[in-house]
Scaffold this active site. Structure first.
Site, PDB file in Angstrom:
ATOM      1  N   HIS A   1     -13.018  24.851   8.117  1.00  0.00           N
ATOM      2  CA  HIS A   1     -11.749  24.309   7.601  1.00  0.00           C
ATOM      3  C   HIS A   1     -11.428  24.895   6.224  1.00  0.00           C
ATOM      4  O   HIS A   1     -11.735  24.271   5.204  1.00  0.00           O
ATOM      5  CB  HIS A   1     -11.846  22.785   7.479  1.00  0.00           C
ATOM      6  CG  HIS A   1     -11.862  22.088   8.794  1.00  0.00           C
ATOM      7  ND1 HIS A   1     -10.719  21.687   9.446  1.00  0.00           N
ATOM      8  CD2 HIS A   1     -12.892  21.732   9.602  1.00  0.00           C
ATOM      9  CE1 HIS A   1     -11.037  21.109  10.595  1.00  0.00           C
ATOM     10  NE2 HIS A   1     -12.349  21.127  10.712  1.00  0.00           N
TER      11      HIS A   1
ATOM     12  N   SER B   1       0.854  -1.196   0.000  1.00  0.00           N
ATOM     13  CA  SER B   1       0.000   0.000   0.000  1.00  0.00           C
ATOM     14  C   SER B   1       0.888   1.244   0.000  1.00  0.00           C
ATOM     15  O   SER B   1       2.120   1.135   0.047  1.00  0.00           O
ATOM     16  CB  SER B   1      -0.921  -0.020   1.215  1.00  0.00           C
ATOM     17  OG  SER B   1      -0.147  -0.062   2.383  1.00  0.00           O
TER      18      SER B   1
ATOM     19  N   THR C   1      11.445  -6.986 -11.183  1.00  0.00           N
ATOM     20  CA  THR C   1      10.102  -6.979 -11.768  1.00  0.00           C
ATOM     21  C   THR C   1       9.188  -8.057 -11.168  1.00  0.00           C
ATOM     22  O   THR C   1       7.999  -8.092 -11.447  1.00  0.00           O
ATOM     23  CB  THR C   1      10.152  -7.215 -13.300  1.00  0.00           C
ATOM     24  OG1 THR C   1      10.652  -8.527 -13.530  1.00  0.00           O
ATOM     25  CG2 THR C   1      11.039  -6.203 -13.988  1.00  0.00           C
TER      26      THR C   1
ATOM     27  N   ASP D   1      -5.874  -8.717  -1.025  1.00  0.00           N
ATOM     28  CA  ASP D   1      -6.572  -8.564   0.263  1.00  0.00           C
ATOM     29  C   ASP D   1      -7.917  -9.279   0.179  1.00  0.00           C
ATOM     30  O   ASP D   1      -8.589  -9.220  -0.862  1.00  0.00           O
ATOM     31  CB  ASP D   1      -6.933  -7.091   0.545  1.00  0.00           C
ATOM     32  CG  ASP D   1      -5.712  -6.221   0.744  1.00  0.00           C
ATOM     33  OD1 ASP D   1      -4.617  -6.774   0.896  1.00  0.00           O
ATOM     34  OD2 ASP D   1      -5.879  -4.984   0.733  1.00  0.00           O
TER      35      ASP D   1
ATOM     36  N   CYS E   1     -10.657  25.467  13.498  1.00  0.00           N
ATOM     37  CA  CYS E   1     -11.593  24.615  14.223  1.00  0.00           C
ATOM     38  C   CYS E   1     -11.181  24.464  15.691  1.00  0.00           C
ATOM     39  O   CYS E   1     -11.312  25.409  16.450  1.00  0.00           O
ATOM     40  CB  CYS E   1     -11.757  23.279  13.506  1.00  0.00           C
ATOM     41  SG  CYS E   1     -13.378  22.556  13.800  1.00  0.00           S
ATOM     42  N   LEU E   2     -10.603  23.323  16.101  1.00  0.00           N
ATOM     43  CA  LEU E   2     -10.137  23.217  17.479  1.00  0.00           C
ATOM     44  C   LEU E   2      -9.130  24.341  17.762  1.00  0.00           C
ATOM     45  O   LEU E   2      -9.044  24.841  18.888  1.00  0.00           O
ATOM     46  CB  LEU E   2      -9.486  21.849  17.716  1.00  0.00           C
ATOM     47  CG  LEU E   2      -9.010  21.621  19.138  1.00  0.00           C
ATOM     48  CD1 LEU E   2     -10.170  21.509  20.105  1.00  0.00           C
ATOM     49  CD2 LEU E   2      -8.142  20.375  19.235  1.00  0.00           C
TER      50      LEU E   2
ATOM     51  N   LYS F   1      10.511  -6.624 -20.550  1.00  0.00           N
ATOM     52  CA  LYS F   1      10.364  -7.806 -19.708  1.00  0.00           C
ATOM     53  C   LYS F   1       9.001  -7.796 -18.994  1.00  0.00           C
ATOM     54  O   LYS F   1       8.274  -8.799 -19.000  1.00  0.00           O
ATOM     55  CB  LYS F   1      11.503  -7.817 -18.675  1.00  0.00           C
ATOM     56  CG  LYS F   1      11.548  -9.048 -17.816  1.00  0.00           C
ATOM     57  CD  LYS F   1      12.807  -9.050 -16.977  1.00  0.00           C
ATOM     58  CE  LYS F   1      12.777 -10.209 -16.003  1.00  0.00           C
ATOM     59  NZ  LYS F   1      13.869 -10.127 -15.035  1.00  0.00           N
TER      60      LYS F   1
ATOM     61  N   GLU G   1      -8.723  24.947   4.686  1.00  0.00           N
ATOM     62  CA  GLU G   1      -7.731  24.143   3.943  1.00  0.00           C
ATOM     63  C   GLU G   1      -8.399  23.203   2.935  1.00  0.00           C
ATOM     64  O   GLU G   1      -7.774  22.798   1.949  1.00  0.00           O
ATOM     65  CB  GLU G   1      -6.834  23.348   4.912  1.00  0.00           C
ATOM     66  CG  GLU G   1      -7.467  22.152   5.631  1.00  0.00           C
ATOM     67  CD  GLU G   1      -8.207  22.516   6.906  1.00  0.00           C
ATOM     68  OE1 GLU G   1      -8.603  23.693   7.055  1.00  0.00           O
ATOM     69  OE2 GLU G   1      -8.401  21.622   7.760  1.00  0.00           O
TER      70      GLU G   1
ATOM     71  N   THR H   1       5.871  -7.177  -9.429  1.00  0.00           N
ATOM     72  CA  THR H   1       4.864  -6.742 -10.415  1.00  0.00           C
ATOM     73  C   THR H   1       4.241  -7.955 -11.096  1.00  0.00           C
ATOM     74  O   THR H   1       3.021  -8.044 -11.256  1.00  0.00           O
ATOM     75  CB  THR H   1       5.517  -5.811 -11.456  1.00  0.00           C
ATOM     76  OG1 THR H   1       5.996  -4.669 -10.769  1.00  0.00           O
ATOM     77  CG2 THR H   1       4.551  -5.385 -12.539  1.00  0.00           C
TER      78      THR H   1
HETATM   79  N1  GLN Z   1     -13.325  18.790  18.782  1.00  0.00           N
HETATM   80  C1  GLN Z   1     -13.875  20.023  18.326  1.00  0.00           C
HETATM   81  C2  GLN Z   1     -15.373  19.927  18.054  1.00  0.00           C
HETATM   82  O1  GLN Z   1     -15.904  18.848  17.919  1.00  0.00           O
HETATM   83  C3  GLN Z   1     -13.153  20.539  17.106  1.00  0.00           C
HETATM   84  C4  GLN Z   1     -13.309  19.688  15.885  1.00  0.00           C
HETATM   85  C5  GLN Z   1     -12.295  19.980  14.807  1.00  0.00           C
HETATM   86  O2  GLN Z   1     -11.273  20.606  15.043  1.00  0.00           O
HETATM   87  N2  GLN Z   1     -12.536  19.513  13.592  1.00  0.00           N
HETATM   88  O3  GLN Z   1     -16.048  20.915  17.942  1.00  0.00           O
END
Ligand code: GLN
Length: 553
Positions: free
Chosen positions: A507, A14, A189, A148, A381-382, A224, A509, A192
Site C-alpha cells: 500500500h 461526531s 452557542t 457517550d 493490493c487487491l 458569549k 498510499e 457548545t
Molecule cells: N483480500 C486480499 C488479501 O487478503 C487483498 C487485501 C487488500 O487489498 N488489502 O490478500
C-alpha cells in the site's frame, strides 16, 4: 522540561474533524521547533479496527510495525514528521484485554478489579508509554463524543492525569459545533454550552474551545461562549470549514491557537515557521492542469474507506501542479453495465485494496479496459491481484483463473494463500502486516519512480501471487519488477508494451505526505496527464481531418 500533554475531546456530534484538528496542532507545534507525538484512544471494544468493515469504520491505517489502526493516525503522519507505531492507537478493547489478562495471571490477587482505578490506570499507562525524554508535547485525541457511555473511563483517566502531573503540564482542548441556523440567520452557542457542561460534570474544565463553524465567530459570539463556558475569549477559536484539509493548520494558526497552547503549557518556543506549508496550500489552490482519475472499488460510497488513497492522489497532483478529480466508481456497476460507459473519460484508472468477492469481476473488467486502451493503471493490493487474474484470463489463456479468496475450486488459483496460512483460524491481526523491503529491478516503471533498488513498503493482505504461474506470465509479457528479498513473494507487476501499468501488493498510499508525495503517485498522475494530452492531440487531429474532409467534399 517535563513532557507536556494536550488532551483533545469532542462534543455535540461526531465527524467534526477532531483527528484533523489534533494533527494540525501537532503540525503547528512542530513548526515552532517542538518535538511532538500523538496518540488516539478509541472507545470501542474491538482490540483493533482490523476486524471492522470499512463501511463501519473507514480505512484501516497500517503502521510500519504492522498495527492495524484508526485512520486518524494517517492524518497524524501526513501533518507531522512523526512515525506512528502500535503504541499510538489504543482501544477500550485493548485496555480491557490487558486488565483482564492481568487479572487471570493473578496480578491483582485479593483485589476487586474495577473501572476506577484499574481500567483508568491502564489508560494513563498507555499515555505514559509514549512519553520519551526527547519529546516536548504529547497530543492525545479521545475518540467518541462527550456524553457517550463508552468514553467515560477515558475521560475520568484524563481528568486524573492533570492532577497527577500538574496544571502547567496538561491542558484540555474541546472541539464543538457552532451551527448557523438559516431561518434566524444566527450562530447558535447552546450546543457548545451543553457540551462543556457535560465535560465539567465529570470534572474537566476545557482550556481551549475549537468551534467548528461555516463562518468566523464575531467577538460578541466569542465573548458569549467565553462567559458561559468559563474559557478566556481568546481561547475560543474559530475552526472554520476550509476547501483543503491542508489549510486547517494555517486557519488555526491565524486564530492564535499555537500561541495560546505554549502560553498555557509555559513552553518557551520560537514563532511558527509555516512557509513550506503555505507553499503546499498555494499549489493546491492554483493548479496548472487537471486530470480525471477513476477509482473502481467496493466501498466507494464511504470516502473514508479510501482516505489515504485519496490524499496520496492529491499529493501526486501537488507534485505535478495538477488538480486531481477523483471519480469514485462502484465496481458492481462496471460488472453490470460494462467498462466503457464508466471509464471512457478516465485519464488514469486505479483499483484499490479490498476484501471479498463482491465487485471483483467489475474490477477485472476495468483493468482489461485500461490494459487494452493504454490508459495509465495503478493497482494496489487487491488491485494487483485482480490485474494478475485479468492477465491470466485474457492474455495468458487461463480463462478460469481466479484468486482462491473468491473461488476455492478454481483450476488456476493464480492468487493463493501462502503455504501454511490455510490453517490459521484467528482473524484479528493475522495478515502479512507492516513494512517489508521490496527489491526492484532496473529498467522498470518501479525503478523510474523509486530511483532505488529497494523500497520499504507497508502491507496488509493474506493472499499472494502464486509463483508457479510466474514463468508462463513472463512469457506472455508480464514483468515482475518487485519482489521480496528471497524472491518468494511477488511485490510489483508491470506489462510490456503498455505506457504505464503498475500494480503492487503493498500500500504505497500509506507513506505519501503532502511535503513528500509518494513517487508512484507522482508518476501515475504524470502518466495520466500525458495520456490526457496525447488523447487531446489525437482528438484534435481527428476533428481537423474530419473538417478538411467536409470542406473538401
Ligand atoms: N483480500 C486480499 C488479501 O487478503 C487483498 C487485501 C487488500 O487489498 N488489502 O490478500
Amino acid at each position: 522540561m517535563a513532557t507536556k500533554c494536550i488532551f483533545v475531546t469532542g462534543g455535540v456530534v461526531s465527524s467534526l474533524g477532531k483527528g484533523l484538528a489534533s494533527a494540525s496542532i501537532g503540525c503547528l507545534l512542530e513548526s515552532r521547533g517542538l518535538r511532538v507525538t500523538l496518540l488516539k484512544f478509541d472507545p470501542y471494544i474491538n482490540v483493533d479496527p482490523g476486524t471492522m468493515s470499512p463501511f463501519q469504520h473507514g480505512e484501516v491505517y497500517v503502521t510500519y510495525d504492522g498495527a492495524e489502526t484508526d485512520l486518524d493516525l494517517g492524518h497524524y503522519e501526513r501533518f507531522t514528521h512523526v512515525q506512528m507505531s502500535k503504541l499510538n492507537n489504543v482501544t477500550a478493547g485493548k485496555i480491557y484485554y490487558t486488565v483482564i489478562s492481568k487479572e487471570r495471571r493473578g496480578d491483582y490477587l485479593g483485589g476487586t478489579v474495577q473501572v476506577v482505578p484499574h481500567i483508568t490506570n491502564e489508560i494513563k499507562e498507555a499515555v505514559l508509554r509514549i512519553f520519551r525524554d526527547d519529546l516536548d508535547v504529547v497530543i492525545v485525541e479521545v475518540g467518541g463524543t462527550v456524553g457517550d457511555i463508552e468514553s467515560l473511563p477515558f475521560l475520568e483517566a484524563i481528568r486524573q492525569f492533570r492532577k497527577d502531573r500538574g496544571a502547567d503540564n496538561v491542558i484540555y482542548i474541546h472541539l464543538t459545533l457552532v451551527p448557523h441556523i438559516a431561518a434566524a440567520d444566527e450562530l447558535k452557542t447552546k450546543p457548545t454550552q451543553h457540551s462543556v457542561n457535560k465535560l465539567r460534570e465529570i470534572g474537566i474544565q476545557p482550556d481551549i474551545l475549537l468551534c467548528r463553524t461555516d463562518r468566523f465567530l464575531t467577538p460578541e459570539i466569542k465573548a458569549k461562549i467565553s462567559l458561559f463556558c468559563n474559557v478566556s475569549p481568546e481561547a475560543v477559536i474559530t475552526a472554520k470549514d476550509v476547501e483543503s484539509i491542508y489549510e486547517v493548520p494555517l486557519v488555526l494558526h491565524r486564530e492564535g491557537i499555537d500561541r495560546i497552547i505554549v502560553e498555557l503549557l509555559r513552553i518557551d518556543a520560537p514563532e511558527c515557521n509555516l512557509e513550506e506549508w503555505e507553499g503546499i496550500v498555494s499549489k493546491i489552490k492554483n493548479p496548472k492542469h487537471t486530470v480525471n482519475i477513476s477509482i473502481v472499488g467496493k466501498y466507494v460510497n464511504l470516502k473514508d474507506s479510501y482516505k489515504s488513497l485519496g490524499e496520496a492522489l492529491h499529493h501526486g497532483g501537488i507534485a505535478n501542479e495538477t488538480a486531481v478529480k477523483l471519480n469514485w466508481i462502484d465496481a458492481e456497476r462496471v460488472e453490470a453495465e460494462g467498462a466503457e460507459i464508466h471509464l471512457s473519460d478516465a485519464n488514469g484508472i486505479l483499483v484499490p485494496g479490498g476484501f471479498g468477492n463482491r465487485g471483483t469481476e467489475g474490477k477485472v473488467e476495468s483493468i482489461r479496459w485500461a490494459r487494452e486502451n493504454g490508459i495509465p493503471f495503478l493497482g494496489i493490493c487487491l488491485g494487483m491481484q485482480c490485474a494478475v487474474i485479468e492477465f491470466a484470463r485474457n492474455v495468458a489463456g487461463l480463462t478460469e483463473a481466479n484468486s482462491s479468496e473468491f473461488d476455492l475450486r478454481t483450476p488456476h488459483p493464480v492468487i493463493d494463500l501462502l503455504p501454511g496460512q490455510s490453517g490459521i483460524k484467528e482473524k484479528g491481526g493475522t495478515m502479512r502486516l507492516g513494512h517489508y523491503p521490496c527489491y526492484i529491478s532496473k529498467d522498470s516503471i518501479a525503478f523510474n519512480a523509486y530511483k532505488s533498488l529497494v523500497a520499504l513498503e507497508r502491507h496488509r493482505h493474506r493472499y499472494e501471487f502464486n509463483t508457479s504461474y510466474r514463468e508462463r506470465f513472463e512469457k506472455y509479457g508480464m514483468k515482475i519488477t518487485g519482489e521480496s528479498q528471497d524472491g518468494a513473494l511477488v511485490e510489483i507487476v508491470e506489462l510490456k508494451g503498455h505506457p504505464w501499468f503498475f500494480a503492487c501488493q503493498f500500500h504505497p498510499e500509506l507513506q505519501s505526505r503532502p511535503m513528500s508525495p509518494h513517487p508512484v503517485f507522482c508518476d501515475f498522475i504524470k502518466a495520466a496527464l500525458e495520456h490526457k494530452n496525447t488523447k487531446l492531440k489525437i482528438d484534435r487531429e481527428d476533428d481537423l481531418d474530419f473538417a478538411n474532409r467536409e470542406i473538401g467534399g
